[in-house]
Write a protein that holds these residues in place. Structure first.
Motif, short mmCIF file in Angstrom:
data_model
loop_
_atom_site.label_atom_id
_atom_site.label_comp_id
_atom_site.label_asym_id
_atom_site.label_seq_id
_atom_site.Cartn_x
_atom_site.Cartn_y
_atom_site.Cartn_z
N ARG A 23 -21.55 -3.99 90.35
CA ARG A 23 -21.45 -4.32 91.61
C ARG A 23 -22.46 -5.11 92.02
NH1 ARG A 23 -19.26 -0.94 95.50
NH2 ARG A 23 -19.22 0.85 93.98
N ALA A 24 -23.64 -5.29 91.52
CA ALA A 24 -24.35 -6.36 92.02
C ALA A 24 -24.51 -7.48 91.25
CB ALA A 24 -25.81 -5.63 91.65
N ALA A 25 -23.49 -7.73 90.42
CA ALA A 25 -23.50 -8.96 89.65
C ALA A 25 -22.02 -9.60 89.87
CB ALA A 25 -23.77 -8.97 88.34
N LEU A 26 -21.36 -9.29 90.98
CA LEU A 26 -20.27 -9.61 91.29
C LEU A 26 -19.93 -11.24 91.48
CD1 LEU A 26 -17.07 -8.39 91.55
CD2 LEU A 26 -17.63 -8.29 93.96
N ARG A 27 -18.91 -11.83 91.04
CA ARG A 27 -18.97 -13.48 91.02
C ARG A 27 -17.33 -13.70 91.47
NH1 ARG A 27 -23.43 -16.25 89.86
NH2 ARG A 27 -25.15 -15.02 88.88
N GLY A 28 -17.19 -14.88 91.71
CA GLY A 28 -15.86 -15.59 92.11
C GLY A 28 -14.61 -15.22 90.88
N TRP A 29 -15.50 -15.37 89.84
CA TRP A 29 -14.42 -15.29 88.41
C TRP A 29 -13.91 -14.08 88.49
CZ3 TRP A 29 -14.29 -13.03 83.79
CH2 TRP A 29 -15.35 -12.57 83.37
N HIS A 30 -14.59 -13.06 88.80
CA HIS A 30 -14.33 -11.65 88.82
C HIS A 30 -13.17 -11.32 89.72
CE1 HIS A 30 -18.58 -10.70 87.38
NE2 HIS A 30 -17.60 -10.73 86.13
N LEU A 31 -13.33 -12.03 90.94
CA LEU A 31 -12.22 -11.77 91.89
C LEU A 31 -10.94 -12.58 91.51
CD1 LEU A 31 -14.27 -12.41 95.12
CD2 LEU A 31 -13.60 -10.05 93.88
N ARG A 32 -11.25 -13.70 90.84
CA ARG A 32 -9.97 -14.36 90.43
C ARG A 32 -9.43 -13.85 89.30
NH1 ARG A 32 -8.99 -20.10 89.60
NH2 ARG A 32 -10.08 -20.28 91.49
N PRO A 75 -17.93 -28.80 95.04
CA PRO A 75 -17.36 -27.71 95.99
C PRO A 75 -17.81 -26.43 95.74
CG PRO A 75 -15.63 -28.25 94.47
CD PRO A 75 -16.65 -29.17 94.27
N ARG A 76 -18.11 -25.75 96.60
CA ARG A 76 -18.77 -24.30 96.39
C ARG A 76 -18.13 -23.51 97.77
NH1 ARG A 76 -23.58 -21.92 93.63
NH2 ARG A 76 -21.97 -21.05 92.52
N PRO A 77 -17.82 -22.13 97.80
CA PRO A 77 -17.91 -21.38 96.65
C PRO A 77 -16.78 -21.69 95.59
CG PRO A 77 -16.45 -20.24 98.41
CD PRO A 77 -17.01 -21.67 99.06
N GLY A 78 -17.40 -21.06 94.31
CA GLY A 78 -16.39 -21.33 93.21
C GLY A 78 -16.40 -20.04 92.23
N LEU A 79 -16.24 -20.38 91.16
CA LEU A 79 -16.03 -19.01 89.87
C LEU A 79 -17.27 -18.53 89.80
CD1 LEU A 79 -13.39 -20.43 87.28
CD2 LEU A 79 -12.94 -18.97 89.56
N SER A 80 -18.36 -19.27 89.86
CA SER A 80 -19.51 -18.74 89.44
C SER A 80 -20.62 -18.28 90.91
CB SER A 80 -20.67 -19.83 88.87
OG SER A 80 -20.86 -21.05 89.90
N THR A 81 -19.77 -18.52 92.06
CA THR A 81 -20.59 -18.06 93.02
C THR A 81 -20.80 -16.66 93.35
OG1 THR A 81 -19.74 -20.03 94.23
CG2 THR A 81 -20.88 -18.32 95.73
N ALA A 128 -20.62 -12.82 94.64
CA ALA A 128 -19.52 -12.07 95.89
C ALA A 128 -20.23 -10.85 96.22
CB ALA A 128 -18.21 -12.07 95.32
N ALA A 129 -19.77 -10.58 97.59
CA ALA A 129 -20.34 -9.34 98.06
C ALA A 129 -19.26 -8.24 97.72
CB ALA A 129 -20.21 -9.48 99.68
N PRO A 130 -19.78 -6.97 97.52
CA PRO A 130 -18.76 -5.82 96.88
C PRO A 130 -17.90 -5.58 97.94
CG PRO A 130 -21.34 -5.40 96.70
CD PRO A 130 -21.01 -6.72 97.61
N VAL A 131 -17.89 -5.90 99.14
CA VAL A 131 -16.73 -5.80 100.07
C VAL A 131 -15.50 -6.45 99.69
CG1 VAL A 131 -17.15 -7.59 101.63
CG2 VAL A 131 -15.99 -5.53 102.53
N ALA A 132 -15.66 -7.50 98.95
CA ALA A 132 -14.40 -8.06 98.13
C ALA A 132 -13.59 -7.59 97.28
CB ALA A 132 -14.93 -9.59 97.40
N LEU A 133 -14.20 -6.28 97.00
CA LEU A 133 -13.41 -5.13 96.08
C LEU A 133 -12.61 -4.35 96.96
CD1 LEU A 133 -16.26 -4.56 93.41
CD2 LEU A 133 -14.55 -6.31 93.18
N ALA A 134 -12.84 -4.41 98.03
CA ALA A 134 -11.80 -3.22 98.85
C ALA A 134 -10.29 -3.48 98.67
CB ALA A 134 -12.24 -3.55 100.34
N PRO A 135 -9.85 -4.57 98.71
CA PRO A 135 -8.19 -4.52 98.26
C PRO A 135 -7.87 -3.82 96.86
CG PRO A 135 -8.88 -6.66 98.75
CD PRO A 135 -10.15 -5.91 98.49
N TYR A 136 -8.72 -3.56 96.00
CA TYR A 136 -8.43 -2.94 94.81
C TYR A 136 -9.01 -1.47 94.56
CZ TYR A 136 -7.97 -7.81 93.95
OH TYR A 136 -7.53 -9.23 94.09
N GLU A 137 -9.69 -1.11 95.57
CA GLU A 137 -10.50 0.14 95.53
C GLU A 137 -9.53 1.40 95.59
OE1 GLU A 137 -15.14 -0.85 96.26
OE2 GLU A 137 -13.62 -0.21 97.99
N ALA A 138 -8.36 1.09 96.35
CA ALA A 138 -7.44 2.10 96.89
C ALA A 138 -6.33 2.39 95.70
CB ALA A 138 -6.45 1.71 97.98
#
Length: 519
Positions: free
Chosen positions: A27-36, A79-85, A87-97
């Motif tokens: 949760r504390a090391a979430l980055r753009g590539w994880h969301l992608r 350009p940023r944000p990118g895959l290495s940027t 990300a906040a844990p709130v970005a995981l909300a669409p997948y938590e359900a």
């Protein structure tokens, strides 16, 4: 009007129930590539996706890595944000359900998941170092990273040698590697990923731990990058940087495929006027003579066109003349003969298509005939007639990453299409041997594929790979020789090979000598 032939539907993969796939993240090391990655997996019909956010105990990257990336982005206008940027844990909300039942597979990207858990677990490592820390360690060590997904027993389920478009800007390389890591994970889920390297062995696993930048301070690294960038820009404006050139020779005896080394007599340079360079030679023998097609890059115009040059008994006749130009940059003119006519597939990756042209007044008069494949950023498309079908080879840049490390195949009954994507694409992830480097040669019953070895940068060396398997279910190759610049081909790069009618051609680059103006 040219007609459009697009890739046909992907071959049917044997039906199997969708797996419950759980992605474990720190949760504390979430980055753009994880969301992608989560976005891509959620779109797959063979996955029922869920996530598990944990509190990691080992920092994956040092705290000042993000500061380094921010400075490089500012210095280089990236350009940023990118895959290495981050990300906040709130970005995981669409997948938590998603359903939280027992998963069939856990993809553990947390860096230090629990040991001895039941079920199938895949963990990522780079050069044996778990997670993203391995990527950063490879970057600072100047190595080409080898990424692997391993199961709970440590056996590889997917492996690939990753490529990057820059080896000097950490942010560019890091994000290119992350993009191809996503490709590797998806290939493993599809069951088409290679478990072994084309050459060499995977590094043994080492215990997880935080990567320490040590003596590499952010200030020092940013200053060095800025200094190099300014120096490259000034040198490029004054001297055009490395100058690409074409070499040729007449074959009297064994050719390069048989020699597996440079010929004793070396190569003759194709001259240029200093205002342009020539590269990507592809030769064809027709009507008793050899015509060489190549990229001609005019420095003042800043783009490539396709030019042609006839060779006579004494060598080149005249100078290369442009035969095909478009609004976008053109290169790698793959020329072949079929049905009594001559055809060309030039690289036009900026248009996101693979295009077919037909010669109406050879060597010129090229008419656009068809779009063979659309919606792909493909490099160096190369055709082969084998096993009663046509095969199309190209490296594809999908979702970022390098242009040179992800080999895709298509096949068709007719070279004009429709083309069907290979079910195991990408069939190879390897910056050392994926990208085509010229026409495939049939020699003593074996297919020898020239490949680019880009471990030292784009077009650094030429490899000769024997195709071991090519069918609608799989692909395999083995690199048997590697040729680089040296005393017989002075310079820093060797990039491509083509032969026809008793002549053979290579290309590469070297820096021109610095000239001081007198008077």
């Amino acid at each position: 009007m040219p007609h459009v032939l697009v890739a046909g539907p992907r071959p049917a993969i044997p039906a199997r129930p969708a797996r419950a796939v759980r992605v474990r993240l720190d949760r504390a090391a979430l980055r753009g590539w994880h969301l992608r990655l989560l976005e891509r997996l959620a779109q797959r019909e063979d996955c029922r996706l869920s996530i598990e956010a944990v509190e990691g105990t080992t920092p994956i990257l040092p705290a000042n890595a993000e500061l380094l990336f921010r400075l490089e982005a500012t210095i280089h206008g990236l350009p940023r944000p990118g895959l290495s940027t981050p990300a906040a844990p709130v970005a995981l909300a669409p997948y938590e359900a998603a359903e939280a039942g027992a998963p069939d597979l856990v993809i553990d990207l947390s860096g230090d998941g629990p040991a001895g858990e039941g079920g199938a677990v895949w963990r990522l490592d780079v050069d044996g170092v778990p997670g993203e820390a391995g990527l950063l360690a490879s970057l600072f060590a100047g190595r080409i990273p080898v990424a692997a997904l391993r199961d709970g027993q440590g056996a590889a389920v997917a492996a690939g040698r990753l490529g990057a478009e820059s080896q000097t800007v950490m942010l560019v390389a890091f994000e290119d590697y992350l993009a191809r890591t996503i490709t590797l994970i998806e290939a493993a889920l599809s069951g088409g990923a290679s478990r072994d390297l084309p050459e060499g062995a995977l590094a043994p696993l080492v215990p997880a731990g935080a990567f320490d930048i040590a003596g590499w301070t952010v200030r020092r690294r940013a200053a060095e990058n800025l200094g190099r960038r300014i120096a490259r820009r000034l040198y490029g404006l004054c001297f055009h940087g490395e100058r690409w050139r074409v070499g040729w020779r007449r074959t009297q005896g064994p050719d390069l495929i048989d020699l597996r080394r440079h010929p004793p007599g070396g190569w003759t340079d194709l001259p240029d006027d200093g205002r342009r360079f020539y590269a990507d030679p592809v030769a064809i023998a027709r009507n008793g003579s050899v015509t060489l097609f190549m990229e001609e890059f005019d420095y003042s115009r800043g783009k490539g066109v396709i030019s042609a040059l006839r060779f006579g008994p004494r060598g080149p006749v005249g100078r290369p003349e442009p035969v095909l130009e478009r609004d976008t940059h053109l290169s790698y003119p793959f020329v072949f003969e079929a049905g009594g006519e001559v055809w060309m597939i030039p690289e036009s990756s900026r248009s996101a298509t693979i295009d077919l042209y037909r010669a109406t007044q050879f060597p010129g008069g090229w008419a656009h005939e068809a779009v063979l494949v659309e919606g792909v950023v493909a490099s160096d498309a190369t055709l082969l007639r084998h096993g009663g079908r046509w095969w199309l080879f190209a490296t594809v840049r999908e979702g970022g990453g390098s242009f040179s490390d992800s080999l895709h195949l298509w096949h068709a009954a007719d070279f004009r299409g429709p083309w069907t994507a290979h079910p195991r694409n990408p069939v190879l992830i390897d910056v050392a041997s994926a990208r085509p480097a010229g026409p495939i040669v049939l020699r003593d019953g074996a297919l020898i594929r020239p490949v680019q070895d880009c471990r030292g940068g784009y077009g650094a060396a030429l490899g000769l790979a024997r195709i071991l398997r090519l069918d609608e279910d799989g692909y395999a190759q083995r690199v048997e020789a590697r040729l680089a610049a040296g005393s017989d081909w002075p310079g820093s790069r060797m990039h491509m090979y083509s032969a026809a009618g008793g002549l053979e051609f290579i290309d590469g680059s070297r820096r021109p000598p610095m000239r001081l103006r007198r008077g």
